[in-house]
Structure formats: C-alpha cells, structure tokens
Design a protein around this motif. Structure first.
Motif, PDB file in Angstrom:
ATOM      1  N   GLY A 149      69.949  46.132  67.942  1.00 56.52           N
ATOM      2  CA  GLY A 149      70.924  46.303  68.862  1.00 56.52           C
ATOM      3  C   GLY A 149      70.582  47.201  69.957  1.00 56.52           C
ATOM      4  O   GLY A 149      70.166  48.377  69.650  1.00 56.52           O
ATOM      5  N   THR A 150      70.773  46.983  71.125  1.00 56.34           N
ATOM      6  CA  THR A 150      70.465  47.844  71.988  1.00 56.34           C
ATOM      7  C   THR A 150      71.627  48.217  72.957  1.00 56.34           C
ATOM      8  O   THR A 150      72.442  47.161  73.601  1.00 56.34           O
ATOM      9  N   VAL A 151      71.597  49.407  73.557  1.00 59.92           N
ATOM     10  CA  VAL A 151      72.637  49.885  74.494  1.00 59.92           C
ATOM     11  C   VAL A 151      71.917  50.414  75.545  1.00 59.92           C
ATOM     12  O   VAL A 151      71.033  51.623  75.038  1.00 59.92           O
ATOM     13  N   HIS A 152      72.357  50.224  77.021  1.00 58.99           N
ATOM     14  CA  HIS A 152      71.377  50.892  77.930  1.00 58.99           C
ATOM     15  C   HIS A 152      72.349  51.582  79.196  1.00 58.99           C
ATOM     16  O   HIS A 152      73.498  50.771  79.231  1.00 58.99           O
ATOM     17  N   TYR A 153      72.094  52.774  79.759  1.00 62.29           N
ATOM     18  CA  TYR A 153      72.859  53.149  80.883  1.00 62.29           C
ATOM     19  C   TYR A 153      72.045  53.198  81.757  1.00 62.29           C
ATOM     20  O   TYR A 153      70.574  53.738  81.704  1.00 62.29           O
ATOM     21  N   GLN A 154      72.058  52.761  83.019  1.00 57.22           N
ATOM     22  CA  GLN A 154      71.247  52.899  84.215  1.00 57.22           C
ATOM     23  C   GLN A 154      71.985  53.390  85.288  1.00 57.22           C
ATOM     24  O   GLN A 154      73.016  52.970  85.618  1.00 57.22           O
ATOM     25  N   ARG A 155      71.276  54.471  85.859  1.00 57.06           N
ATOM     26  CA  ARG A 155      71.949  55.082  87.366  1.00 57.06           C
ATOM     27  C   ARG A 155      70.698  54.882  88.346  1.00 57.06           C
ATOM     28  O   ARG A 155      69.575  55.541  88.011  1.00 57.06           O
ATOM     29  N   ARG A 159      66.771  54.559  83.732  1.00 56.28           N
ATOM     30  CA  ARG A 159      67.293  53.622  82.537  1.00 56.28           C
ATOM     31  C   ARG A 159      67.061  54.357  81.398  1.00 56.28           C
ATOM     32  O   ARG A 159      65.821  54.673  81.117  1.00 56.28           O
ATOM     33  N   VAL A 160      68.269  54.475  80.534  1.00 48.68           N
ATOM     34  CA  VAL A 160      68.152  55.247  79.289  1.00 48.68           C
ATOM     35  C   VAL A 160      68.552  54.077  78.398  1.00 48.68           C
ATOM     36  O   VAL A 160      69.513  53.602  78.473  1.00 48.68           O
ATOM     37  N   GLU A 161      68.061  53.895  77.149  1.00 44.32           N
ATOM     38  CA  GLU A 161      68.074  52.914  76.349  1.00 44.32           C
ATOM     39  C   GLU A 161      68.160  53.440  74.810  1.00 44.32           C
ATOM     40  O   GLU A 161      67.264  54.197  74.551  1.00 44.32           O
ATOM     41  N   ALA A 162      69.192  52.992  73.907  1.00 40.58           N
ATOM     42  CA  ALA A 162      69.188  53.372  72.470  1.00 40.58           C
ATOM     43  C   ALA A 162      69.007  52.288  71.631  1.00 40.58           C
ATOM     44  O   ALA A 162      69.436  51.179  71.968  1.00 40.58           O
ATOM     45  N   PHE A 163      68.274  52.257  70.380  1.00 42.32           N
ATOM     46  CA  PHE A 163      67.861  51.193  69.813  1.00 42.32           C
ATOM     47  C   PHE A 163      68.647  51.489  68.178  1.00 42.32           C
ATOM     48  O   PHE A 163      68.357  52.555  67.785  1.00 42.32           O
ATOM     49  N   LYS A 164      69.165  50.401  67.835  1.00 38.79           N
ATOM     50  CA  LYS A 164      69.853  50.507  66.263  1.00 38.79           C
ATOM     51  C   LYS A 164      69.595  49.393  65.636  1.00 38.79           C
ATOM     52  O   LYS A 164      69.882  48.287  66.013  1.00 38.79           O
ATOM     53  N   SER A 165      68.901  49.368  64.324  1.00 41.11           N
ATOM     54  CA  SER A 165      68.436  48.107  63.542  1.00 41.11           C
ATOM     55  C   SER A 165      69.700  47.534  62.958  1.00 41.11           C
ATOM     56  O   SER A 165      70.368  48.108  62.594  1.00 41.11           O
ATOM     57  N   ILE A 166      69.609  46.233  62.934  1.00 40.99           N
ATOM     58  CA  ILE A 166      70.896  45.387  62.765  1.00 40.99           C
ATOM     59  C   ILE A 166      70.426  44.941  61.203  1.00 40.99           C
ATOM     60  O   ILE A 166      71.432  45.026  60.285  1.00 40.99           O
ATOM     61  N   THR A 167      69.173  44.393  61.202  1.00 39.44           N
ATOM     62  CA  THR A 167      68.750  43.990  59.865  1.00 39.44           C
ATOM     63  C   THR A 167      68.365  45.189  58.648  1.00 39.44           C
ATOM     64  O   THR A 167      68.784  44.579  57.392  1.00 39.44           O
ATOM     65  N   ASN A 168      67.942  46.059  58.983  1.00 40.21           N
ATOM     66  CA  ASN A 168      67.654  47.478  58.066  1.00 40.21           C
ATOM     67  C   ASN A 168      68.394  48.735  58.605  1.00 40.21           C
ATOM     68  O   ASN A 168      67.648  49.527  59.014  1.00 40.21           O
ATOM     69  N   PRO A 169      69.780  48.655  58.506  1.00 40.65           N
ATOM     70  CA  PRO A 169      70.153  50.008  58.912  1.00 40.65           C
ATOM     71  C   PRO A 169      70.070  51.100  57.814  1.00 40.65           C
ATOM     72  O   PRO A 169      69.918  50.971  56.703  1.00 40.65           O
ATOM     73  N   LYS A 170      69.709  52.145  58.527  1.00 41.94           N
ATOM     74  CA  LYS A 170      69.106  53.421  57.832  1.00 41.94           C
ATOM     75  C   LYS A 170      69.904  54.505  58.218  1.00 41.94           C
ATOM     76  O   LYS A 170      69.391  55.371  58.999  1.00 41.94           O
TER      77      LYS A 170
END
Length: 186
Positions: A149-155, A159-170
C-alpha cells in the motif's frame, strides 16, 4: 596509484553528469517560460456566468465550485490596490505586457475586464491559478510478487511516497520510502 586516479576520474565524471542535468533542467525550465503564452479571455464584467463562459471557451471548466472559487478570488483581489500598474498605448501592447507578467506568475490563464472611459482604455487583468500546489494520494504497488500500500504527498514538483507491505506485514514500521522530482511538466 592507479586506484586513486580511477576514483578521481569516476568522481569527476559523476560531478560533470550532475552539472549537465542541473544545467539542462534550468535551460528547459526557462525556455518553457519564454516560449509559452498564457491564454487571455475577455469578460464583460466579473460574474459567475461570464467566468463560466470564459472557462468553457478555453476548455478550463472544471465545475461550478471552481467557478465560485475563481469569482471569489477576483472579488477579493479587487478590494486591494493593484500589485502592478503600467500604461500602454495600444490594446495589443497591454495584452502583451499582461501575458508576460502572467507567464512569470505561472498562471493557467488570464481574464481581462475592459472598461472604456472616453479615450482611455482601462484593463483589469486577473491571472488564474487552477492547479493546486499540494496533493495527497494513495495507491498500490507490486514489487517482487509482494503487494504494498502506498501513500504519497506532493508539493509542486516534489513527491514523497511511503510503502507498507499488505501481504507480509513486518511490524509497525514502514517497508520503504521514495522521493521523486518532476523535471518536466507539460
């Protein structure tokens, strides 16, 4: 000795490439400002109907909320003294000067309200910015058969983007981050 010279050569090549990239970005950015023209649309007076018609003529119409926002911005700008005042002998010269100022201001388009009093031409130019500077978004990315899953902020262009695994959360920490910059907008 050859090892040290090889490092210096590689470092120099990297610095030259970075300088070329920065120089070309600067060149194309300034070339885009010089070459582009901002469309000028005449309106009889500042009203929602006139602004909607001007946006439709320039294919910039996005909805009634946008028309309301542009009308509000113009009415708010009318209460303050003008930032820039200049005189011109002809209508074409006035339009050229207004277009130059709108290019520097990076406006999407220009609305022109003309008042003719006897022999004087009084133009009110309003540069309109419809593109929003800040954006927040979300999405999904697949990397090596893992879904993130990705979330991004753009000004503007950054652009700054963060990633978090959905299938293998650690745990609770992020799995990755990215930063990108748009070099060319068209």
């Amino acid at each position: 000795m050859w090892f040290i010279n090889k490092r210096i050569l590689i470092g120099g090549a990297i610095l030259i490439l970075i300088a070329l990239m920065v120089g070309s970005c600067f060149y194309f950015y300034n070339k885009g400002i010089k070459d582009s023209t901002v469309p000028v649309q005449k309106i009889a007076s500042v009203s929602r109907d006139n602004i909607r018609d001007a946006q439709l003529n320039m294919h910039k119409y996005r909805g009634e909320g946008d028309v309301k926002e542009v009308t509000h911005l113009i009415e708010k700008a009318k209460t303050k003294p003008a930032d820039i005042q200049y005189t011109a002998r002809t209508q074409e010269e006035a339009d050229r000067k207004a277009n130059t100022l709108a290019k520097k201001d990076k406006a999407d388009y220009l609305l022109k309200e003309t008042n003719n009093d006897n022999n004087t031409i009084n133009n009110n130019y309003y540069s309109i910015h419809q593109e929003k500077r800040n954006r927040i978004g979300a999405g999904v990315a697949v990397i090596n058969n893992d879904i993130y899953g990705t979330v991004h902020y753009q000004r503007d262009r950054l652009r700054v983007e963060a990633f978090k695994s959905i299938t293998n959360p650690k745990g609770k920490s992020l799995d990755g981050a990215a930063v990108s910059y748009d070099f060319v907008k068209f």
